[in-house]
Scaffold this motif. Structure first.
Motif, PDB file in Angstrom:
ATOM      1  N   GLU A 218       0.832  -1.210   0.000  1.00 53.06           N
ATOM      2  CA  GLU A 218       0.000   0.000   0.000  1.00 53.06           C
ATOM      3  C   GLU A 218       0.862   1.253   0.000  1.00 53.06           C
ATOM      4  N   ARG A 219       0.314   2.316  -0.562  1.00 51.08           N
ATOM      5  CA  ARG A 219       1.037   3.592  -0.552  1.00 51.08           C
ATOM      6  C   ARG A 219       1.011   4.183   0.863  1.00 51.08           C
ATOM      7  N   ALA A 220       2.014   5.025   1.166  1.00 42.89           N
ATOM      8  CA  ALA A 220       2.154   5.534   2.530  1.00 42.89           C
ATOM      9  C   ALA A 220       0.897   6.265   3.003  1.00 42.89           C
ATOM     10  N   GLU A 221       0.325   7.148   2.157  1.00 42.02           N
ATOM     11  CA  GLU A 221      -0.839   7.910   2.617  1.00 42.02           C
ATOM     12  C   GLU A 221      -2.047   7.008   2.802  1.00 42.02           C
ATOM     13  N   ASP A 222      -2.113   5.929   2.005  1.00 43.16           N
ATOM     14  CA  ASP A 222      -3.202   4.971   2.180  1.00 43.16           C
ATOM     15  C   ASP A 222      -3.014   4.184   3.478  1.00 43.16           C
ATOM     16  N   THR A 247       8.160   0.702  12.863  1.00 40.51           N
ATOM     17  CA  THR A 247       9.372   0.846  12.048  1.00 40.51           C
ATOM     18  C   THR A 247       9.010   1.106  10.592  1.00 40.51           C
ATOM     19  N   ASP A 248       7.824   1.577  10.361  1.00 43.88           N
ATOM     20  CA  ASP A 248       7.363   1.840   8.988  1.00 43.88           C
ATOM     21  C   ASP A 248       8.256   2.881   8.313  1.00 43.88           C
ATOM     22  N   ARG A 249       8.276   2.834   6.977  1.00 44.33           N
ATOM     23  CA  ARG A 249       9.053   3.828   6.226  1.00 44.33           C
ATOM     24  C   ARG A 249       8.514   5.227   6.443  1.00 44.33           C
ATOM     25  N   SER A 250       7.197   5.348   6.590  1.00 42.51           N
ATOM     26  CA  SER A 250       6.586   6.674   6.681  1.00 42.51           C
ATOM     27  C   SER A 250       6.517   7.153   8.136  1.00 42.51           C
ATOM     28  N   ARG A 251       6.945   8.389   8.335  1.00 39.92           N
ATOM     29  CA  ARG A 251       6.942   8.929   9.694  1.00 39.92           C
ATOM     30  C   ARG A 251       5.515   9.034  10.227  1.00 39.92           C
ATOM     31  N   ASN A 252       4.591   9.481   9.382  1.00 43.24           N
ATOM     32  CA  ASN A 252       3.202   9.632   9.834  1.00 43.24           C
ATOM     33  C   ASN A 252       2.594   8.296  10.231  1.00 43.24           C
ATOM     34  N   VAL A 253       2.924   7.258   9.476  1.00 46.62           N
ATOM     35  CA  VAL A 253       2.418   5.930   9.828  1.00 46.62           C
ATOM     36  C   VAL A 253       2.989   5.519  11.180  1.00 46.62           C
ATOM     37  N   ARG A 254       4.286   5.775  11.370  1.00 41.18           N
ATOM     38  CA  ARG A 254       4.923   5.407  12.645  1.00 41.18           C
ATOM     39  C   ARG A 254       4.226   6.106  13.808  1.00 41.18           C
ATOM     40  N   SER A 255       4.010   7.405  13.682  1.00 37.96           N
ATOM     41  CA  SER A 255       3.444   8.117  14.826  1.00 37.96           C
ATOM     42  C   SER A 255       1.978   7.719  15.056  1.00 37.96           C
ATOM     43  N   THR A 256       1.252   7.416  13.953  1.00 39.19           N
ATOM     44  CA  THR A 256      -0.133   6.962  14.156  1.00 39.19           C
ATOM     45  C   THR A 256      -0.158   5.609  14.854  1.00 39.19           C
ATOM     46  N   ALA A 257       0.751   4.725  14.470  1.00 37.97           N
ATOM     47  CA  ALA A 257       0.820   3.417  15.120  1.00 37.97           C
ATOM     48  C   ALA A 257       1.129   3.600  16.603  1.00 37.97           C
ATOM     49  N   ALA A 258       2.056   4.526  16.893  1.00 37.25           N
ATOM     50  CA  ALA A 258       2.423   4.773  18.286  1.00 37.25           C
ATOM     51  C   ALA A 258       1.223   5.309  19.062  1.00 37.25           C
ATOM     52  N   GLU A 259       0.477   6.199  18.419  1.00 44.69           N
ATOM     53  CA  GLU A 259      -0.673   6.782  19.108  1.00 44.69           C
ATOM     54  C   GLU A 259      -1.713   5.694  19.404  1.00 44.69           C
ATOM     55  N   LEU A 260      -1.941   4.811  18.436  1.00 50.81           N
ATOM     56  CA  LEU A 260      -2.897   3.719  18.655  1.00 50.81           C
ATOM     57  C   LEU A 260      -2.435   2.839  19.810  1.00 50.81           C
ATOM     58  N   GLY A 304       7.451   6.815  18.616  1.00 49.81           N
ATOM     59  CA  GLY A 304       6.549   7.817  18.062  1.00 49.81           C
ATOM     60  C   GLY A 304       6.771   9.228  18.558  1.00 49.81           C
ATOM     61  N   ILE A 305       7.870   9.491  19.247  1.00 50.53           N
ATOM     62  CA  ILE A 305       8.123  10.865  19.705  1.00 50.53           C
ATOM     63  C   ILE A 305       8.997  11.555  18.669  1.00 50.53           C
TER      64      ILE A 305
END
Lengths: 543, 434
Positions: A218-222, A247-260, A304-305
């Motif tokens: 999947e694409r990063a934004e998806d 450890t995702d390539r995308s920073r936004n994905v990483r921080s969302t995972a951390a938030e979850l 995620g910080i």
């Protein structure tokens, strides 16, 4: 053949009788005989007359086309028919929609309410109104759930015939496995998100498996938006997947995972954060001593910080806030054996020992109020700490902490607003409590300050909250402000005020100076309330 | 007590969508006071933003409206709102009342005006005018015939399209010649699809030729030709002649915006005589055509038909009582029979564009060439139906046979009204949902 003769006449006419001779009449004897009587001395006139003869013959002799194979009819719908008055109301609401003028914003808002109420009653809508409704829900996806339910089997039948309404088939829920896979494999992005969200609601594990199956491609934004779908029904079963996403390539994905993960009770991330938090905040002799982190190490970043503050505030304060917001709130109550109320009442001070040890410049954010005298309870870091707790309370949906942070409903005018974003904290509380708190707030503050709080309250507003809003508007009117200063609150009010408040609003309209903006505002508000009351009453009428 | 109109019918009276919307807001009892109905009228006071409420009166049989508001729309939102209120709630607009003074005044004044008859015109001058016009039209028809023949001599290829075939100019000359029927048809030649152009030329030629020998034609056909050329017949004159009294079922209506006028077509069918009738009514910009009869209702009235070989167009004469809901689907034909009746009309009057028919047991379906109506024996393509109406028809059918009224023409069938399995009528030509 007549057709051939007509075609010959046509091609002669196209080229002109100067260039092409008149065709010889052919076809049925009656036509040939009639054609013979046409005067041919002028070729052009003769052609027009022959064409008239043939055209009239063709029109008068039209025959039906062959009947096609019959197709299946829509499944019958056994639900009770919508009461006649409610059907008329729907027509009015839809007619209002068609023009979409802003002046009619209240009608636009009333349609969703009407749909939700009609759905609750389990009515079958008049077939003639379905196309307009399906069309409305095509443009406004928030209507789709109710519209699809109300449209029932006829709606699905129509959607099979009109590609514009395909969403009905996707929203319908009951789909075969083939179609399910097809949507996920080939659907548009919005369709895939809807599909994932719905599957998550029915079967969280299946949704996770579906997502994990295609995740790397999947694409990063998806990926980011798909992750959001996991918010609902989050459980420890999701933890390994989310840990991997750290450890995702995308920073936004990483921080969302951390938030979850930080909202998941008992997660390893929560435990790691708690460990960091307890290293930063100690309880010594009834004082919370804060020592902000001096660096954002790789482990913190992995959790995620972000190392840089997006607002450019002091880095230490930023790291501390992010860390504490991701720390399970239970960490504090259990470790220090204090309630949230007790913890919030504690004085906060800087942990000098730590600061001296590192010699670091303490990152003081804007508006932290440090540097001033540290009287009990307003020491440095206090606001940071409370803000972070407020964020944690919202993230973890912790009503007890939210209640403590908000404090009791304000009683005095000018009382200090609570820490954090009160509207967000309010949203964590049960609806009745939200309404009570906001009503109290309205009694001590103007309607303008309450806009966000009102937005967080469940609609329709409870009678006490409605009364408080009406009273606040009345005060605003008396105080000489203008309705357009409160357009946001008035908009919410049209949508959310309890219908029972209509007489009070009408009384306000009567009291307001005639032909003033407030009189008009109150009149319109009263009109909307009556409209809404009538609308809901019609739906409960026996058929 | 009079039957109350449907929302759909009331909304169809609105001059535009904005008025429909505004009327919806005024359809609750709140702004109204002293509302009542009786003696074929409806009245009430509507509180607006001003201190004096507006006085709204509606005379239901015509219908006609009067309101003290400054709106230039007609009927205004107050009249429509009051109608909606009346249709929705018997308590809000109680029946059997004496009209309020101000309402009674207008109603009486209206009646008196209606009773006044126009002064008789000078018959001699009228005849001279008619003769002058007949001569002008005859020379126009002659010129048109020459133009058509010239065109066919040179070839009509390329006559259509953006460049146009120069028919706009010819059309203007026909207007000067006081032959509006010829003018309209001539202007249409530029707009006809390529495969229909020859028929357009030929039928126009036929009409011009027919007029040149109109005095030799049998009287009904001569009347038809004159009407097609654009000679109008005075309604009062028609009504002075024989009328047909019947219970007329309102089959449906359709408005077409022929800039700047709105033309309303209203189709009726007599219960006793079985005759079809077409009423035309015109509305100026911002105003709905005055004549409005609710689809699926029936009224006892006298109609005077325009003369001709296939009398269809009529004028509404005296009414005998208010319209009443006529439940159930009307008598209907198969597709084959409907095409045959259209064919008969064309055979009698070659300039017939379409013929009103009610199709029974039909359902809409798709085919590779587009949408069609089908019954067990055959199919008929649908023509000139907007998407919204098409889907409304499809939804009401739900794949089951329904009864449909519409216009049958050589290009296909244009649906106007559909009756569902319970025999309830829904208009396919009005903007609002049923």
């Amino acid at each position: 053949m007549t057709t051939d003769y007509w075609a010959q006449l046509h091609s002669t006419a196209l080229l002109g009788t100067d260039r092409r001779p008149l065709p010889e009449p052919s076809g049925p004897p009656a036509l040939v005989a009639a054609a013979a009587s046409v005067d041919r001395s002028d070729q052009a006139t003769a052609l027009l007359e022959l064409a008239a003869l043939t055209a009239v013959r063709r029109r008068a002799g039209l025959l039906p086309l062959p009947a096609p194979e019959p197709t299946p009819a829509a499944e019958p719908d056994e639900r009770p028919e919508l009461p006649a008055a409610a059907a008329r109301r729907l027509a009015v609401l839809l007619a209002g929609r068609a023009t979409g003028a802003t002046a009619q914003a209240n009608l636009t808002e009333l349609l969703p309410q009407w749909l939700a109420a009609a759905r609750e009653h389990g009515y079958r809508l008049p077939a003639a109104q379905l196309p307009a409704l399906l069309e409305a829900a095509r443009a406004r996806s928030e209507l789709r759930g109710d519209v699809v339910a109300l449209a029932g089997p006829l709606g699905r039948w129509l959607a099979e015939r009109n590609p514009q309404w395909r969403y009905v088939l996707r929203t319908a829920g009951a789909q075969g496995p083939t179609e399910t896979d097809l949507i996920w494999q080939q659907g548009l992005f919005a369709e895939r998100v809807t599909h994932l969200t719905q599957l998550r609601r029915r079967d969280p594990a299946a949704a996770l498996a579906l997502l994990a199956g295609t995740w790397p491609s999947e694409r990063a934004e998806d990926r980011l938006l798909f992750l959001d779908a996991l918010q609902e029904g989050l459980s420890p079963a999701d933890e390994p997947f989310l840990e991997a996403a750290l450890t995702d390539r995308s920073r936004n994905v990483r921080s969302t995972a951390a938030e979850l993960l930080s909202t998941l009770p008992g997660s390893a991330l929560g435990a790691r954060m708690a460990e960091r938090a307890l290293a930063a905040v100690r309880l010594v002799d009834g004082v919370l001593l804060v020592r902000a982190p001096t660096a954002c190490d790789a482990a913190m970043q992995r959790d995620g910080i972000p190392p840089k503050s997006p607002t450019g505030r002091g880095e230490q304060a930023w790291w501390l806030g992010e860390m504490l917001a991701a720390t399970p709130l239970s960490c504090w109550t259990t470790t220090f054996d204090l309630t949230s109320n007790q913890l919030l009442a504690l004085p906060v001070a800087e942990d000098r020992e730590g600061a001296e040890a590192t010699g670091a410049d303490i990152g003081i954010g804007t508006g932290t109020g440090t540097g001033a005298g540290t009287s009990a309870g307003t020491g440095p870091w206090r606001e940071e700490l409370h803000e972070a707790w407020a964020r944690a309370a919202v993230r973890q949906g912790d009503a007890r902490w939210a209640r403590s942070l908000l404090g009791p409903p304000p009683r005095r005018t000018g009382s200090t607003p609570p820490a954090g974003a009160p509207a967000k904290l309010l949203a964590v509380l049960p609806p009745a409590e939200r309404a009570l708190w906001t009503a109290a707030f309205l009694r001590t503050h103007g309607p303008g300050d309450a806009f966000q709080l009102l937005g967080a309250c469940a609609t329709p507003w409870t009678p006490p909250l409605s009364t408080a809003v009406v009273a606040a508007l009345e005060r605003a009117a008396t105080a000489g402000s203008y309705p357009w200063n409160h357009s946001g609150v008035l908009g919410l009010t049209e949508r959310s005020l309890a219908p029972a408040t209509a007489p009070a609003v009408a009384a306000l309209a009567a009291d307001a100076a005639p032909d003033t903006a407030w009189a008009e505002t109150f009149n319109r508000l009263a009109g909307t309330l009556r409209f809404r009351a009538a609308m809901l009453a019609e739906l409960t009428e026996p058929v | 007590m009079e039957e109350r109109w449907s929302t759909e019918h009331i909304l169809s009276l609105a001059p535009d969508a904005a008025a429909q919307k505004a009327a919806g807001k005024l359809s609750s009892p709140a702004p109204w006071s002293q509302a009542g109905c009786g003696q074929g009228a409806l009245w009430g006071l509507c509180q607006g933003s001003g201190s004096t409420p507006y006085r709204t009166v509606i005379e239901l049989t015509t219908p006609a409206y009067q309101c003290s508001c400054p709106s230039r729309k007609f009927p205004c939102k107050h009249a429509l709102g009051l109608l909606l209120l009346w249709s929705g709630s018997a308590e809000a607009v109680p029946a059997g009342r004496e009209p309020a003074d101000w309402a009674a005044k207008w109603l009486t004044g209206r009646q008196q005006r209606a009773e006044k008859t126009a002064a008789p015109a000078d018959p001699l001058a009228a005849r001279r005018r008619a003769e002058r016009r007949a001569a002008k039209v005859a020379s126009g028809a002659r010129e048109l015939r020459l133009r058509l023949a010239d065109r066919v001599r040179q070839g009509i290829a390329g006559a259509g399209g953006a460049a146009g075939g120069g028919w706009a100019e010819v059309s203007a000359r026909m207007v000067d010649a006081q032959a509006p029927g010829l003018a309209t048809r001539a202007a249409e030649l530029d707009r006809l699809p390529a495969d229909e152009q020859l028929a357009g030329y030929a039928l126009l030629h036929l009409l011009a030729t027919a007029y040149e020998r109109v005095d030799e034609l049998p009287e009904p056909l001569a009347q038809t030709v004159r009407a097609r050329i654009g000679f109008s017949t005075d309604s009062a004159e028609l009504l002075a002649g024989p009328t047909v009294r019947d219970h007329w079922l309102v089959l449906g209506s359709r408005d077409s915006a022929d800039d700047p006028l709105t033309t309303r077509h209203l189709w009726l069918r007599g219960a006793k005589t079985g005759r079809s009738a077409l009423l035309l009514s015109y509305g100026r910009p911002g105003q709905a055509p005055e004549l409005a009869l609710p689809t699926g209702w029936s009224l006892e009235a006298e109609l005077a038909f325009h003369p001709g070989v296939q009398p269809l167009r009529a004028v509404l004469g005296p009414r005998h009582g208010p319209p009443a809901l006529d439940p159930g689907a009307p008598w209907a034909q198969s597709i084959g029979a409907a095409l045959a009746s259209y064919g008969e009309a064309v055979a009698e009057d070659p300039w017939t564009e379409s013929w009103p028919v009610v199709l029974g047991g039909v359902l809409p379906s798709t085919s590779p060439t587009g949408w069609q109506l089908t019954d067990q024996q055959g199919a008929l393509p649908l023509h000139a139906i907007p998407d919204q109406a098409l889907w409304r028809l499809t939804a009401i059918s739900g794949g089951r046979p329904v009864t449909v009224f519409g216009d049958c023409g050589h290009r296909g069938f244009t649906p106007v009204t559909v009756w569902d399995e319970q025999g309830r009528a829904t208009s396919l030509t009005t903007g609002g949902a049923a």
